[in-house]
Structure formats: structure tokens, C-alpha cells
Scaffold this motif. Sequence first.
Motif, PDB file in Angstrom:
ATOM      1  N   CYS A  31     -19.072  55.878 -22.996  1.00 57.37           N
ATOM      2  CA  CYS A  31     -18.092  57.135 -23.178  1.00 57.37           C
ATOM      3  C   CYS A  31     -18.655  58.503 -22.176  1.00 57.37           C
ATOM      4  CB  CYS A  31     -18.509  57.670 -25.126  1.00 57.37           C
ATOM      5  SG  CYS A  31     -17.242  58.624 -25.551  1.00 57.37           S
ATOM      6  N   ASN A  32     -18.256  58.896 -21.417  1.00 51.63           N
ATOM      7  CA  ASN A  32     -18.555  59.580 -20.284  1.00 51.63           C
ATOM      8  C   ASN A  32     -17.679  60.510 -20.582  1.00 51.63           C
ATOM      9  OD1 ASN A  32     -18.611  61.395 -17.865  1.00 51.63           O
ATOM     10  ND2 ASN A  32     -20.200  59.296 -16.911  1.00 51.63           N
ATOM     11  N   LYS A  33     -17.805  61.851 -20.288  1.00 51.04           N
ATOM     12  CA  LYS A  33     -17.049  62.991 -20.797  1.00 51.04           C
ATOM     13  C   LYS A  33     -16.501  63.411 -19.237  1.00 51.04           C
ATOM     14  CE  LYS A  33     -17.603  64.122 -25.083  1.00 51.04           C
ATOM     15  NZ  LYS A  33     -16.583  64.234 -25.325  1.00 51.04           N
ATOM     16  N   GLN A  34     -16.663  62.743 -18.262  1.00 51.70           N
ATOM     17  CA  GLN A  34     -16.201  62.680 -16.784  1.00 51.70           C
ATOM     18  C   GLN A  34     -14.533  61.541 -16.902  1.00 51.70           C
ATOM     19  OE1 GLN A  34     -18.781  61.659 -14.057  1.00 51.70           O
ATOM     20  NE2 GLN A  34     -20.157  63.744 -13.259  1.00 51.70           N
ATOM     21  N   LEU A  35     -14.780  60.891 -17.793  1.00 51.84           N
ATOM     22  CA  LEU A  35     -13.284  59.900 -18.068  1.00 51.84           C
ATOM     23  C   LEU A  35     -12.554  61.194 -18.632  1.00 51.84           C
ATOM     24  CD1 LEU A  35     -15.169  56.955 -19.224  1.00 51.84           C
ATOM     25  CD2 LEU A  35     -14.310  57.303 -16.834  1.00 51.84           C
ATOM     26  N   ASP A  36     -12.470  62.582 -19.439  1.00 52.89           N
ATOM     27  CA  ASP A  36     -11.172  62.656 -19.580  1.00 52.89           C
ATOM     28  C   ASP A  36     -10.842  63.991 -18.214  1.00 52.89           C
ATOM     29  OD1 ASP A  36     -11.630  62.060 -22.166  1.00 52.89           O
ATOM     30  OD2 ASP A  36     -13.386  63.323 -22.761  1.00 52.89           O
ATOM     31  N   LEU A  66      -9.793  53.262 -21.554  1.00 48.96           N
ATOM     32  CA  LEU A  66      -9.524  53.004 -22.844  1.00 48.96           C
ATOM     33  C   LEU A  66     -10.920  53.529 -24.259  1.00 48.96           C
ATOM     34  CD1 LEU A  66      -7.102  52.439 -24.805  1.00 48.96           C
ATOM     35  CD2 LEU A  66      -7.191  49.759 -24.409  1.00 48.96           C
ATOM     36  N   ARG A  67     -12.154  53.061 -24.176  1.00 49.55           N
ATOM     37  CA  ARG A  67     -12.569  53.273 -25.017  1.00 49.55           C
ATOM     38  C   ARG A  67     -12.557  54.244 -25.541  1.00 49.55           C
ATOM     39  NH1 ARG A  67     -18.798  50.868 -25.215  1.00 49.55           N
ATOM     40  NH2 ARG A  67     -18.405  53.480 -23.734  1.00 49.55           N
ATOM     41  N   ALA A  68     -12.591  55.110 -23.904  1.00 49.19           N
ATOM     42  CA  ALA A  68     -13.228  56.392 -24.205  1.00 49.19           C
ATOM     43  C   ALA A  68     -12.154  57.459 -24.747  1.00 49.19           C
ATOM     44  CB  ALA A  68     -13.738  57.357 -22.773  1.00 49.19           C
ATOM     45  N   ALA A  69     -11.226  57.036 -24.397  1.00 45.97           N
ATOM     46  CA  ALA A  69      -9.675  57.429 -25.297  1.00 45.97           C
ATOM     47  C   ALA A  69      -9.937  57.965 -26.665  1.00 45.97           C
ATOM     48  CB  ALA A  69      -8.608  56.892 -24.784  1.00 45.97           C
ATOM     49  N   LEU A  70     -10.272  56.794 -26.947  1.00 46.13           N
ATOM     50  CA  LEU A  70     -10.071  56.500 -28.531  1.00 46.13           C
ATOM     51  C   LEU A  70     -11.230  56.695 -29.660  1.00 46.13           C
ATOM     52  CD1 LEU A  70      -9.678  52.451 -27.922  1.00 46.13           C
ATOM     53  CD2 LEU A  70      -7.897  53.815 -28.850  1.00 46.13           C
ATOM     54  N   ALA A  71     -12.548  56.903 -28.635  1.00 50.47           N
ATOM     55  CA  ALA A  71     -13.240  57.116 -29.253  1.00 50.47           C
ATOM     56  C   ALA A  71     -13.368  59.234 -29.180  1.00 50.47           C
ATOM     57  CB  ALA A  71     -14.717  57.069 -28.689  1.00 50.47           C
ATOM     58  N   ASP A  72     -13.450  58.765 -28.103  1.00 49.81           N
ATOM     59  CA  ASP A  72     -13.416  60.813 -28.453  1.00 49.81           C
ATOM     60  C   ASP A  72     -13.062  61.873 -29.192  1.00 49.81           C
ATOM     61  OD1 ASP A  72     -13.560  63.746 -26.597  1.00 49.81           O
ATOM     62  OD2 ASP A  72     -11.939  63.784 -27.057  1.00 49.81           O
ATOM     63  N   ARG A 117      -3.726  63.509 -23.132  1.00 49.49           N
ATOM     64  CA  ARG A 117      -3.815  62.854 -21.791  1.00 49.49           C
ATOM     65  C   ARG A 117      -5.061  62.136 -21.315  1.00 49.49           C
ATOM     66  NH1 ARG A 117      -8.080  65.701 -18.479  1.00 49.49           N
ATOM     67  NH2 ARG A 117      -8.207  67.199 -20.717  1.00 49.49           N
ATOM     68  N   ARG A 118      -5.743  62.094 -21.728  1.00 53.73           N
ATOM     69  CA  ARG A 118      -6.701  60.658 -21.802  1.00 53.73           C
ATOM     70  C   ARG A 118      -6.342  59.614 -21.747  1.00 53.73           C
ATOM     71  NH1 ARG A 118      -7.862  62.940 -26.171  1.00 53.73           N
ATOM     72  NH2 ARG A 118      -8.437  62.728 -28.611  1.00 53.73           N
ATOM     73  N   PHE A 119      -5.434  59.039 -22.678  1.00 48.74           N
ATOM     74  CA  PHE A 119      -5.026  57.841 -22.686  1.00 48.74           C
ATOM     75  C   PHE A 119      -3.498  57.566 -21.287  1.00 48.74           C
ATOM     76  CE2 PHE A 119      -5.253  58.645 -26.954  1.00 48.74           C
ATOM     77  CZ  PHE A 119      -5.803  56.943 -27.259  1.00 48.74           C
ATOM     78  N   TYR A 162       0.308  51.775 -24.141  1.00 48.32           N
ATOM     79  CA  TYR A 162       1.421  52.543 -24.492  1.00 48.32           C
ATOM     80  C   TYR A 162       2.072  52.436 -25.914  1.00 48.32           C
ATOM     81  CZ  TYR A 162       3.245  54.190 -20.614  1.00 48.32           C
ATOM     82  OH  TYR A 162       3.613  54.702 -19.213  1.00 48.32           O
ATOM     83  N   PHE A 163       1.615  50.783 -27.190  1.00 51.60           N
ATOM     84  CA  PHE A 163       1.511  51.204 -28.285  1.00 51.60           C
ATOM     85  C   PHE A 163       0.935  51.939 -29.079  1.00 51.60           C
ATOM     86  CE2 PHE A 163       0.052  48.417 -32.364  1.00 51.60           C
ATOM     87  CZ  PHE A 163       1.226  48.454 -32.855  1.00 51.60           C
ATOM     88  N   TYR A 164      -0.166  52.264 -28.384  1.00 50.26           N
ATOM     89  CA  TYR A 164      -1.510  52.626 -29.970  1.00 50.26           C
ATOM     90  C   TYR A 164      -0.198  53.876 -29.539  1.00 50.26           C
ATOM     91  CZ  TYR A 164      -5.645  54.283 -31.344  1.00 50.26           C
ATOM     92  OH  TYR A 164      -6.324  55.091 -32.080  1.00 50.26           O
ATOM     93  N   ILE A 165       0.049  54.692 -28.525  1.00 52.89           N
ATOM     94  CA  ILE A 165      -0.282  56.257 -28.781  1.00 52.89           C
ATOM     95  C   ILE A 165       1.624  56.157 -29.116  1.00 52.89           C
ATOM     96  CG2 ILE A 165      -0.846  56.828 -26.745  1.00 52.89           C
ATOM     97  CD1 ILE A 165       0.978  56.903 -24.994  1.00 52.89           C
ATOM     98  N   ALA A 166       2.460  55.219 -28.469  1.00 52.16           N
ATOM     99  CA  ALA A 166       3.719  55.648 -29.287  1.00 52.16           C
ATOM    100  C   ALA A 166       3.706  55.179 -31.268  1.00 52.16           C
ATOM    101  CB  ALA A 166       4.058  54.076 -29.468  1.00 52.16           C
TER     102      ALA A 166
END
Length: 525
Positions: A31-36, A66-72, A117-119, A162-166
Motif C-alpha cells: 500500500c504505497n502512497k505513491q500510487l495515489d 486496486l488494493r491501495a484504492a480500497l485501503a486508503d 481519483r485513485r480508482f 467500475y462496479f465498485y465506484i458506481a
Amino acid sequence: MKMTLTATNKVMSVGKKLLLATVLMLFMGACNKQLDIKSSRQADEQGHWDSYEDARSGLMGLYGLLRAALADNNAHWMWGELRNGDFLSVYRTDLKAVIDGKLNASFPTIEAATNWRRFYAVINASNLFIERVAGCKADQRYTESYYKLDVAQARAIRAFTYFYIARIWGDVPLITATKEGSFEELPRTNQNAVLSFAEQELVQVAPNLPFLYSGVDPAQIYPNNYYGYNSSQWLNAPVTRLAAYATLAHIAAWQGRYIDAAVYTEYIVNNASKSNLTLVSTTNLVTTLFNSGVNNNYNQLLGFSFNRNVGETTSEGHIEQLTLANTTLYPMSKPLPEIYVPKDSIASAFPRSNGGTDQRFGVDPASVQQTIYTNYFENYSAAVPVFKKIRVVDGNVGNAGQFAVFNSSIVFTRLEEIKLLRAEALAVLGQTDAAYQELNAVRGVRGLASVSPAPSRDLLTEIFAERRRELMGEGWRWYDLVRFNKLKRTNPAFNMLIDKGGIYWPIAQEVLNRNSKITQNAYWQ
């Protein structure tokens, strides 16, 4: 009438520089902050898709993003568990605002949770992978079977995203190719069109995904020893065929298409053994199902792991960060949790009428304070009980404190959840006996007696009550409330939220500022 997939005709450089930053995310990455941070290096990525290693690191990078987007900021639970849910905040006003549905409150954590944005980093990286990875076939080690399997995963990851963010924001921009440019410059697309795209993608790629990676494959369709790892090393990941169908089932249920939801869940239940899926005992549920580092987590039908064995323990992105605190059984320096389930909610979810037999949490019906099973909660006699269902603390629990690290997985779905979703679909379709059968299968494995039709029993209410108990703390409560109230229409306040779009989150001001074509959700204007 028995339903089949045939009957309905239905059945997943990120470039070298970015890939090198994410290659260490094997088995879902770190879970790297650079991914954001939005990449500005796409212009020089064209020439870095020419090897087996580029393909492997690119694909693993997608899972890491994807994991970083969920965990942030623990956003997975903010979106799915806290709003109108069973948990209350002990002292954090930002979490209380989410629980109370005040999603436009001015807190950094809420502002972060409203930002998609992260998604779109995941979506952009998936689009790039799909477009460029064919170049890796220049390396003879990267065979056609690798290519087809990897592209299927990338398309499935994009569809799941897309399902998750919708579900969170409703209408969202639909971007399916990198040539379409920066997502900030595109307007929102109708939610149904977005979900239709996701469904079509999953229907197409699901048959190209295996039930198990590096598993027995008599037809020799899939790569042997996929990327040099055996089947036990690919537990929980990557996306399997049944994980794709699980996402399809939830897309259908979210849209109220319960015939399709029944079809997709039937396929999963009928083929569960091919992915080594079983109903998990209560003890294993609370001790191993969510543990990223154990060797029996096939039952994470779709999960995102933080594997201790590859150095992925983190202090954020785990519900334990919010729920654990000092108890007699597990001493910690943290005196109180950040969120907890109050006793009246526990009593409502686990009533004494169950006779104390519920192995998740049971109270002696003759004495409200005497607990029989404490797999979900401890310190029940205290003012603030501690939710311990998910407790995967790295190292010595007794020495863990404010800065403990964890390696529990974010489990999106498992077989128990799918069977309860199937019960929901069958109940809506009027297939009462079959619905009770699926419901009782889950109740039975938790020590509860079977239930059957009775004049005073509402089947849908029973199913959603079981989902409340079984899935507590896993990020389902809000979405279940939405589906239940869409079906029942008996709660005027919730009906208003549904009708006026209040079930969706507001869009971050940063997103609105950067793109004049994006408009705020009407409810939050």
C-alpha cells in the motif's frame, strides 16, 4: 424452474518505471502512497512492453493499485460499513459524520473518501496494460496463453473497479482506452451504462479465467506454474472465474435484476469445489479466513491480501485499526477502539431468542450478561465492547499498541456471502423453498436451527438479518440496506434517500475544480 447460463445467454507504462515501483506488490502489492499520485510519465512508456517481466510486474501493479484504492484511509469500511450501520464512533468526529450520513462534512478523511481519483489510476493502468501488453509476446517466454489470461484479468479488474465506484457515486466517467485522454475532461456516464459495460466485459472474460491458478488443467489451456508460483502460492489471488461471476451476481442484484443474480450465483454454488470453496466453520472464519498469510484461504472468493510472508503488513487499510483496543484477553496499549458496536445493536443482531447457540456471538437467554460464544466480541460486560471478528495483528498481540501493524485481507466476497445473495435473489423470484435452503445452509454452519415458512416470518427480512450477522465488519452493511429498502419500500426516510440520489456519496471538490464537465450529485448540491 431450474435456471442456467444458457437460458439467459450470460455467463478483468502502467510502463516500466511505474511497474518497477509496483513490482514488489506481488500477491496484491504494497500500500504505497505513491500510487495515489497521477502518473505524468505515459509519454515514455511506449517502449517498455517487451518482456515476460514487464507483463508480470504490470499485472501485479494493477492488483496493487486496486488494493491501495480500497485501503486508503480505511475507505472500504467508510463506504460500506459505517453509514447507518451498526458501528458507532467512540471519539472521532469524522467517523461520526459518516455514520450519521453527513458526507459533506469538512474533514480530510471524508474529503479523501469522496475522491475517486485513485480508482481512475486503476482504470487508466488497466487500459494501458490491455493496449500494450501484446508487445511482451516478443519475449518467447510470454506465450499466447499468458497473454490471454493476463488480458482477461486486466479487463476483470477494470470491470470490478467500475462496479465498485458506481455503487459509491452513481454516474461516473466511463473510460475504456488511454487514447480517450485525461479522465478529468470527460463528463459522467449514466450508471446503468457503466454497469452494462462492466457486465459485458465480465461475461466475455470469465470463461478465459481459471477456477484455480497453477491448478490441474487437463486441457492445458492455462500456463503451468503461473509466473513461477504453484497453486498454494496463488491463494486469494488473482481473479478467478468464480470471482468474475461473483461480481456479475452483485452487478445484477444492485440493478434489481434478480433472475440474472440467481443464474450467476447458481453457477458459483454448483462449481464451488473447483475453486476449493467451502462453507467455513466459525472458528476458522474468525481466525484464518481473513488472515493473508495462511495457506487455506481459497475461501476468499475475491479478496485483497496483505501477506506477511512477503512483507505486506501495514498499519492502515485494516478494520483492526478502527476496532481493536485493550481487553483482558488481548492486552494492548490502546485503551479504547475508534469504532464499536453498542450492546443494543449486538442484542438486535444476535437475539437471545436464538438460545445462545449462535457461534459468532451467543448470550445465555437466562442471563443477558453471560456470553456463551465470543468469536465476534469481547469485553461485552464493558461500556464499549470490542469487535474482534477480524484480528490479524502482526507479531505479539500483547505488545501491540497505537502503532500496531496488521496483515488481514480485505475480503470482498466469500461463499457464505454468495449463498445469502442467492437466497435473496430466490426469495424475490418467489422460489421460497430454495431460498430457505440457502439461508439455512449458512445458519447451520453457525450453530443456528433451520427456519421455515411461518405466518409471522418475512423471508427477506430473515435473509438480510443473517447477512447483517454473517458479514458484520466486512463492508456490506450500507449496500445491503440500500437493496433491502429498494425491495421493501417501507422506510420513508430511506425511500427519500433512494429517490433523490442520497444513497450515493458526494464528489470531491478537487474533482469538480479540475473538470467543469463533472457535476455534483444532485442530493449534495
